[in-house]
Design a protein around this motif. Structure first.
Motif, PDB file in Angstrom:
ATOM      1  N   GLY A 150     186.872  42.481  55.150  1.00 38.30           N
ATOM      2  CA  GLY A 150     186.821  43.926  55.273  1.00 38.30           C
ATOM      3  C   GLY A 150     186.724  44.682  53.971  1.00 38.30           C
ATOM      4  O   GLY A 150     186.757  45.918  53.970  1.00 38.30           O
ATOM      5  N   LYS A 151     186.607  43.969  52.868  1.00 34.99           N
ATOM      6  CA  LYS A 151     186.540  44.621  51.557  1.00 34.99           C
ATOM      7  C   LYS A 151     185.234  44.287  50.852  1.00 34.99           C
ATOM      8  O   LYS A 151     184.558  43.316  51.180  1.00 34.99           O
ATOM      9  CB  LYS A 151     187.725  44.204  50.696  1.00 34.99           C
ATOM     10  CG  LYS A 151     189.071  44.670  51.228  1.00 34.99           C
ATOM     11  CD  LYS A 151     190.182  44.404  50.232  1.00 34.99           C
ATOM     12  CE  LYS A 151     191.502  44.950  50.719  1.00 34.99           C
ATOM     13  NZ  LYS A 151     192.590  44.723  49.727  1.00 34.99           N
ATOM     14  N   GLU A 152     184.900  45.109  49.867  1.00 35.88           N
ATOM     15  CA  GLU A 152     183.700  44.865  49.084  1.00 35.88           C
ATOM     16  C   GLU A 152     183.935  43.713  48.094  1.00 35.88           C
ATOM     17  O   GLU A 152     185.070  43.421  47.710  1.00 35.88           O
ATOM     18  CB  GLU A 152     183.297  46.125  48.317  1.00 35.88           C
ATOM     19  CG  GLU A 152     182.850  47.272  49.203  1.00 35.88           C
ATOM     20  CD  GLU A 152     182.324  48.444  48.400  1.00 35.88           C
ATOM     21  OE1 GLU A 152     181.791  49.373  49.008  1.00 35.88           O
ATOM     22  OE2 GLU A 152     182.467  48.425  47.163  1.00 35.88           O
ATOM     23  N   ARG A 153     182.836  43.104  47.701  1.00 39.22           N
ATOM     24  CA  ARG A 153     182.919  42.048  46.692  1.00 39.22           C
ATOM     25  C   ARG A 153     183.302  42.685  45.348  1.00 39.22           C
ATOM     26  O   ARG A 153     182.707  43.672  44.931  1.00 39.22           O
ATOM     27  CB  ARG A 153     181.585  41.317  46.593  1.00 39.22           C
ATOM     28  CG  ARG A 153     181.621  40.053  45.788  1.00 39.22           C
ATOM     29  CD  ARG A 153     180.365  39.235  46.005  1.00 39.22           C
ATOM     30  NE  ARG A 153     180.251  38.769  47.388  1.00 39.22           N
ATOM     31  CZ  ARG A 153     179.355  37.879  47.809  1.00 39.22           C
ATOM     32  NH1 ARG A 153     178.505  37.353  46.924  1.00 39.22           N
ATOM     33  NH2 ARG A 153     179.299  37.530  49.065  1.00 39.22           N
ATOM     34  N   GLU A 154     184.295  42.110  44.688  1.00 37.06           N
ATOM     35  CA  GLU A 154     184.748  42.678  43.421  1.00 37.06           C
ATOM     36  C   GLU A 154     184.683  41.646  42.302  1.00 37.06           C
ATOM     37  O   GLU A 154     184.913  40.448  42.521  1.00 37.06           O
ATOM     38  CB  GLU A 154     186.174  43.225  43.544  1.00 37.06           C
ATOM     39  CG  GLU A 154     187.228  42.175  43.836  1.00 37.06           C
ATOM     40  CD  GLU A 154     188.644  42.719  43.658  1.00 37.06           C
ATOM     41  OE1 GLU A 154     188.825  43.755  42.997  1.00 37.06           O
ATOM     42  OE2 GLU A 154     189.572  42.064  44.184  1.00 37.06           O
ATOM     43  N   GLY A 155     184.383  42.136  41.108  1.00 30.85           N
ATOM     44  CA  GLY A 155     184.344  41.255  39.952  1.00 30.85           C
ATOM     45  C   GLY A 155     185.735  40.853  39.514  1.00 30.85           C
ATOM     46  O   GLY A 155     186.634  41.690  39.469  1.00 30.85           O
ATOM     47  N   VAL A 156     185.913  39.591  39.183  1.00 33.24           N
ATOM     48  CA  VAL A 156     187.206  39.071  38.741  1.00 33.24           C
ATOM     49  C   VAL A 156     187.189  38.810  37.244  1.00 33.24           C
ATOM     50  O   VAL A 156     188.105  39.210  36.524  1.00 33.24           O
ATOM     51  CB  VAL A 156     187.554  37.772  39.500  1.00 33.24           C
ATOM     52  CG1 VAL A 156     188.838  37.153  38.963  1.00 33.24           C
ATOM     53  CG2 VAL A 156     187.661  38.036  41.004  1.00 33.24           C
ATOM     54  N   SER A 157     186.121  38.149  36.769  1.00 35.52           N
ATOM     55  CA  SER A 157     186.053  37.797  35.351  1.00 35.52           C
ATOM     56  C   SER A 157     184.641  37.364  35.018  1.00 35.52           C
ATOM     57  O   SER A 157     183.859  37.015  35.905  1.00 35.52           O
ATOM     58  CB  SER A 157     187.032  36.652  35.044  1.00 35.52           C
ATOM     59  OG  SER A 157     186.988  36.286  33.675  1.00 35.52           O
TER      60      SER A 157
END
Length: 126
Positions: A42-49
């Motif tokens: 249910g969430k957008e893809r987010e950058g981690v590193s």
């Protein structure tokens, strides 16, 4: 054919550790910027590193807990995740773009990456 293969996901308790590995096939990571993303339901893809030519950066939510590094012998980029929290639960993906085209200021934007792995599930139980 260029491929990215992730491994190392699994189930861990809060406070535990996991190490994810991203192995490129068809190229070496020396000429590429490699990033880790995650996507929870249910969430957008987010950058981690990301890692590019010795430069790294992290999302604020993981700074001090996650470390990205390379394993030259295995031609792999690893993400060491310590002190895991339930909110870290997600499918983790590695992504790559040829370094010439990489825009570091927008490293966390999924749209700039040309190659993606299939993802590996990380679940942190409370």
């Amino acid at each position: 054919e260029v491929q990215l293969v992730e491994s190392g996901g699994g189930l861990v308790q809060t406070g535990g550790s996991l190490r994810l590995s991203c192995a490129p096939y068809g190229f070496t990571f020396d000429d590429f910027a490699i990033a880790w993303f995650r996507q929870a339901p249910g969430k957008e893809r987010e950058g981690v590193s990301y890692f590019s030519d010795g430069v790294t950066d992290y999302a604020e939510s993981v700074k001090g807990r996650f470390t990205i590094n390379t394993d030259a012998a295995k031609n792999a980029v690893n993400l060491q995740m310590n002190n895991l929290k339930p909110e870290d639960t997600a499918v983790y993906y590695c992504a790559a773009i040829f370094r010439t085209w990489f825009r570091a200021r927008s490293w966390s934007e999924p749209g700039q990456y040309d190659y993606w792995g299939q993802g590996t599930q990380v679940t942190v139980s409370s």
